[in-house]
Design a protein around this motif. Structure first.
Motif, PDB file in Angstrom:
ATOM      1  N   GLU A 102       0.832  -1.201   0.000  1.00 45.71           N
ATOM      2  CA  GLU A 102       0.000   0.000   0.000  1.00 45.71           C
ATOM      3  C   GLU A 102       0.868   1.254   0.000  1.00 45.71           C
ATOM      4  O   GLU A 102       0.508   2.266  -0.572  1.00 45.71           O
ATOM      5  N   GLN A 103       2.002   1.166   0.680  1.00 49.77           N
ATOM      6  CA  GLN A 103       2.876   2.324   0.779  1.00 49.77           C
ATOM      7  C   GLN A 103       3.642   2.583  -0.512  1.00 49.77           C
ATOM      8  O   GLN A 103       3.797   3.726  -0.932  1.00 49.77           O
ATOM      9  N   VAL A 104       4.134   1.528  -1.124  1.00 48.86           N
ATOM     10  CA  VAL A 104       4.877   1.688  -2.366  1.00 48.86           C
ATOM     11  C   VAL A 104       3.891   1.484  -3.512  1.00 48.86           C
ATOM     12  O   VAL A 104       3.863   0.457  -4.150  1.00 48.86           O
ATOM     13  N   VAL A 105       3.081   2.489  -3.751  1.00 52.37           N
ATOM     14  CA  VAL A 105       2.052   2.375  -4.777  1.00 52.37           C
ATOM     15  C   VAL A 105       2.580   2.808  -6.130  1.00 52.37           C
ATOM     16  O   VAL A 105       1.964   2.548  -7.143  1.00 52.37           O
ATOM     17  N   THR A 106       3.681   3.462  -6.159  1.00 52.93           N
ATOM     18  CA  THR A 106       4.255   3.881  -7.434  1.00 52.93           C
ATOM     19  C   THR A 106       5.742   3.567  -7.447  1.00 52.93           C
ATOM     20  O   THR A 106       6.375   3.393  -6.397  1.00 52.93           O
ATOM     21  N   ARG A 107       6.268   3.506  -8.651  1.00 55.83           N
ATOM     22  CA  ARG A 107       7.706   3.310  -8.776  1.00 55.83           C
ATOM     23  C   ARG A 107       8.468   4.459  -8.146  1.00 55.83           C
ATOM     24  O   ARG A 107       9.565   4.281  -7.636  1.00 55.83           O
ATOM     25  N   ALA A 108       7.884   5.633  -8.175  1.00 56.07           N
ATOM     26  CA  ALA A 108       8.564   6.801  -7.616  1.00 56.07           C
ATOM     27  C   ALA A 108       8.893   6.594  -6.145  1.00 56.07           C
ATOM     28  O   ALA A 108       9.962   6.999  -5.674  1.00 56.07           O
ATOM     29  N   ASP A 109       7.984   5.978  -5.405  1.00 56.87           N
ATOM     30  CA  ASP A 109       8.239   5.719  -3.989  1.00 56.87           C
ATOM     31  C   ASP A 109       9.416   4.769  -3.812  1.00 56.87           C
ATOM     32  O   ASP A 109      10.286   4.991  -2.970  1.00 56.87           O
ATOM     33  N   LEU A 110       9.431   3.717  -4.606  1.00 52.47           N
ATOM     34  CA  LEU A 110      10.529   2.760  -4.519  1.00 52.47           C
ATOM     35  C   LEU A 110      11.848   3.421  -4.908  1.00 52.47           C
ATOM     36  O   LEU A 110      12.872   3.242  -4.252  1.00 52.47           O
ATOM     37  N   LEU A 111      11.824   4.201  -5.977  1.00 55.71           N
ATOM     38  CA  LEU A 111      13.040   4.874  -6.418  1.00 55.71           C
ATOM     39  C   LEU A 111      13.513   5.886  -5.389  1.00 55.71           C
ATOM     40  O   LEU A 111      14.715   6.028  -5.157  1.00 55.71           O
ATOM     41  N   ALA A 112      12.589   6.575  -4.757  1.00 61.14           N
ATOM     42  CA  ALA A 112      12.977   7.506  -3.692  1.00 61.14           C
ATOM     43  C   ALA A 112      13.616   6.734  -2.543  1.00 61.14           C
ATOM     44  O   ALA A 112      14.607   7.187  -1.957  1.00 61.14           O
ATOM     45  N   GLY A 113      13.066   5.575  -2.216  1.00 61.00           N
ATOM     46  CA  GLY A 113      13.656   4.740  -1.178  1.00 61.00           C
ATOM     47  C   GLY A 113      15.048   4.268  -1.557  1.00 61.00           C
ATOM     48  O   GLY A 113      15.967   4.266  -0.732  1.00 61.00           O
ATOM     49  N   LEU A 114      15.230   3.881  -2.827  1.00 60.94           N
ATOM     50  CA  LEU A 114      16.548   3.441  -3.283  1.00 60.94           C
ATOM     51  C   LEU A 114      17.576   4.561  -3.189  1.00 60.94           C
ATOM     52  O   LEU A 114      18.745   4.304  -2.910  1.00 60.94           O
ATOM     53  N   ARG A 115      17.157   5.799  -3.405  1.00 63.12           N
ATOM     54  CA  ARG A 115      18.101   6.919  -3.312  1.00 63.12           C
ATOM     55  C   ARG A 115      18.616   7.106  -1.884  1.00 63.12           C
ATOM     56  O   ARG A 115      19.651   7.725  -1.687  1.00 63.12           O
ATOM     57  N   GLU A 116      17.908   6.568  -0.911  1.00 63.11           N
ATOM     58  CA  GLU A 116      18.350   6.657   0.489  1.00 63.11           C
ATOM     59  C   GLU A 116      19.358   5.562   0.849  1.00 63.11           C
ATOM     60  O   GLU A 116      19.932   5.582   1.923  1.00 63.11           O
ATOM     61  N   VAL A 117      19.535   4.607  -0.035  1.00 61.58           N
ATOM     62  CA  VAL A 117      20.463   3.496   0.205  1.00 61.58           C
ATOM     63  C   VAL A 117      21.842   3.906  -0.314  1.00 61.58           C
ATOM     64  O   VAL A 117      21.953   4.445  -1.413  1.00 61.58           O
ATOM     65  N   PRO A 118      22.899   3.680   0.466  1.00 52.59           N
ATOM     66  CA  PRO A 118      24.252   4.028   0.018  1.00 52.59           C
ATOM     67  C   PRO A 118      24.579   3.376  -1.333  1.00 52.59           C
ATOM     68  O   PRO A 118      24.075   2.292  -1.647  1.00 52.59           O
ATOM     69  N   PRO A 119      25.435   4.015  -2.133  1.00 50.64           N
ATOM     70  CA  PRO A 119      25.689   3.573  -3.514  1.00 50.64           C
ATOM     71  C   PRO A 119      26.082   2.108  -3.683  1.00 50.64           C
ATOM     72  O   PRO A 119      25.569   1.434  -4.564  1.00 50.64           O
ATOM     73  N   LYS A 120      26.978   1.595  -2.875  1.00 40.07           N
ATOM     74  CA  LYS A 120      27.405   0.201  -3.047  1.00 40.07           C
ATOM     75  C   LYS A 120      26.263  -0.759  -2.719  1.00 40.07           C
ATOM     76  O   LYS A 120      26.049  -1.744  -3.416  1.00 40.07           O
ATOM     77  N   GLN A 121      25.519  -0.452  -1.667  1.00 45.29           N
ATOM     78  CA  GLN A 121      24.381  -1.295  -1.310  1.00 45.29           C
ATOM     79  C   GLN A 121      23.291  -1.191  -2.375  1.00 45.29           C
ATOM     80  O   GLN A 121      22.668  -2.190  -2.738  1.00 45.29           O
ATOM     81  N   ARG A 122      23.090   0.009  -2.898  1.00 46.00           N
ATOM     82  CA  ARG A 122      22.107   0.211  -3.971  1.00 46.00           C
ATOM     83  C   ARG A 122      22.505  -0.602  -5.196  1.00 46.00           C
ATOM     84  O   ARG A 122      21.671  -1.242  -5.839  1.00 46.00           O
ATOM     85  N   ALA A 123      23.803  -0.602  -5.513  1.00 44.36           N
ATOM     86  CA  ALA A 123      24.283  -1.369  -6.664  1.00 44.36           C
ATOM     87  C   ALA A 123      23.980  -2.853  -6.486  1.00 44.36           C
ATOM     88  O   ALA A 123      23.518  -3.524  -7.412  1.00 44.36           O
ATOM     89  N   VAL A 124      24.220  -3.371  -5.287  1.00 48.23           N
ATOM     90  CA  VAL A 124      23.940  -4.779  -5.021  1.00 48.23           C
ATOM     91  C   VAL A 124      22.448  -5.061  -5.175  1.00 48.23           C
ATOM     92  O   VAL A 124      22.048  -6.040  -5.815  1.00 48.23           O
ATOM     93  N   LEU A 125      21.595  -4.197  -4.627  1.00 50.97           N
ATOM     94  CA  LEU A 125      20.146  -4.410  -4.737  1.00 50.97           C
ATOM     95  C   LEU A 125      19.685  -4.359  -6.190  1.00 50.97           C
ATOM     96  O   LEU A 125      18.871  -5.184  -6.618  1.00 50.97           O
ATOM     97  N   VAL A 126      20.188  -3.408  -6.946  1.00 48.42           N
ATOM     98  CA  VAL A 126      19.793  -3.292  -8.358  1.00 48.42           C
ATOM     99  C   VAL A 126      20.247  -4.524  -9.136  1.00 48.42           C
ATOM    100  O   VAL A 126      19.470  -5.108  -9.903  1.00 48.42           O
ATOM    101  N   LEU A 127      21.485  -4.937  -8.926  1.00 44.54           N
ATOM    102  CA  LEU A 127      21.995  -6.102  -9.648  1.00 44.54           C
ATOM    103  C   LEU A 127      21.251  -7.379  -9.260  1.00 44.54           C
ATOM    104  O   LEU A 127      20.940  -8.211 -10.114  1.00 44.54           O
ATOM    105  N   ARG A 128      20.945  -7.529  -7.971  1.00 42.53           N
ATOM    106  CA  ARG A 128      20.260  -8.743  -7.503  1.00 42.53           C
ATOM    107  C   ARG A 128      18.796  -8.772  -7.913  1.00 42.53           C
ATOM    108  O   ARG A 128      18.327  -9.762  -8.462  1.00 42.53           O
ATOM    109  N   TYR A 129      18.068  -7.704  -7.639  1.00 42.10           N
ATOM    110  CA  TYR A 129      16.615  -7.767  -7.749  1.00 42.10           C
ATOM    111  C   TYR A 129      16.041  -7.127  -9.007  1.00 42.10           C
ATOM    112  O   TYR A 129      14.906  -7.425  -9.375  1.00 42.10           O
TER     113      TYR A 129
END
Length: 172
Positions: A102-129
């Motif tokens: 319900e909270q992540v109703v748009t991609r924008a919310d998820l992308l905003a959340g990803l911007r809060e993740v440090p770059p190396k961790q974000r890279a791992v999440l993007v590559l994995r998922y």
């Protein structure tokens, strides 16, 4: 030109045309901004073009391009002017009972959340998922151990949970 002879420039042009959109999307997931994503994708393709004639294993081309893209995104995030973040409005506290779907109703919310993740961790999440790589594949792209990928994944998911204020499923 003989049919058996391949033109390296034509091969690169065909590869670029086939992979351009996917690389640009991955870059966007890494940085959260389409203009920066274009710059990151361009950086990765320019680096690939420089090495194009020396690549013997064309099957490894995607891995090389992915590694170059991720390293460019991490390097870009280290620049001092990238550390500042502007927001249009302050975030409002969410109700504790709200579900993630319900909270992540748009991609924008998820992308905003990803911007809060440090770059190396974000890279791992993007590559994995988002890119669908397994732990070994991510380790190969980032040039680190599988254990490092696992710990970065756990930390990245925790940070994403914190940013979104709810549970994030590791399989989603």
């Amino acid at each position: 030109m003989d049919e058996g002879v391949h033109d390296p420039e034509q091969d690169f042009t065909e590869y670029f045309a086939a992979r351009r959109d996917a690389v640009r999307r991955a870059a966007y997931l890494l940085c959260g901004d389409w203009h920066r994503a274009d710059d990151l994708a361009q950086t990765a393709f320019v680096a690939l073009h420089r090495k194009w004639n020396h690549i013997r294993d064309r099957a490894a081309t995607d891995a090389y391009l992915r590694r170059t893209l991720v390293r460019a995104a991490i390097d870009e995030s280290r620049r001092p002017w990238r550390r500042e973040r502007q927001v249009e409005r302050l975030p409002e506290p969410e109700s504790a009972g709200a579900r993630l779907d319900e909270q992540v109703v748009t991609r924008a919310d998820l992308l905003a959340g990803l911007r809060e993740v440090p770059p190396k961790q974000r890279a791992v999440l993007v590559l994995r998922y988002f890119e669908g790589l397994d732990v070994a594949g991510v380790a190969a792209v980032l040039g680190c151990s599988e254990g490092n990928v696992k710990s970065q994944t756990a930390r990245g998911l925790a940070r994403l949970r914190e940013a979104l204020g709810e549970e994030v499923e590791a399989g989603g």
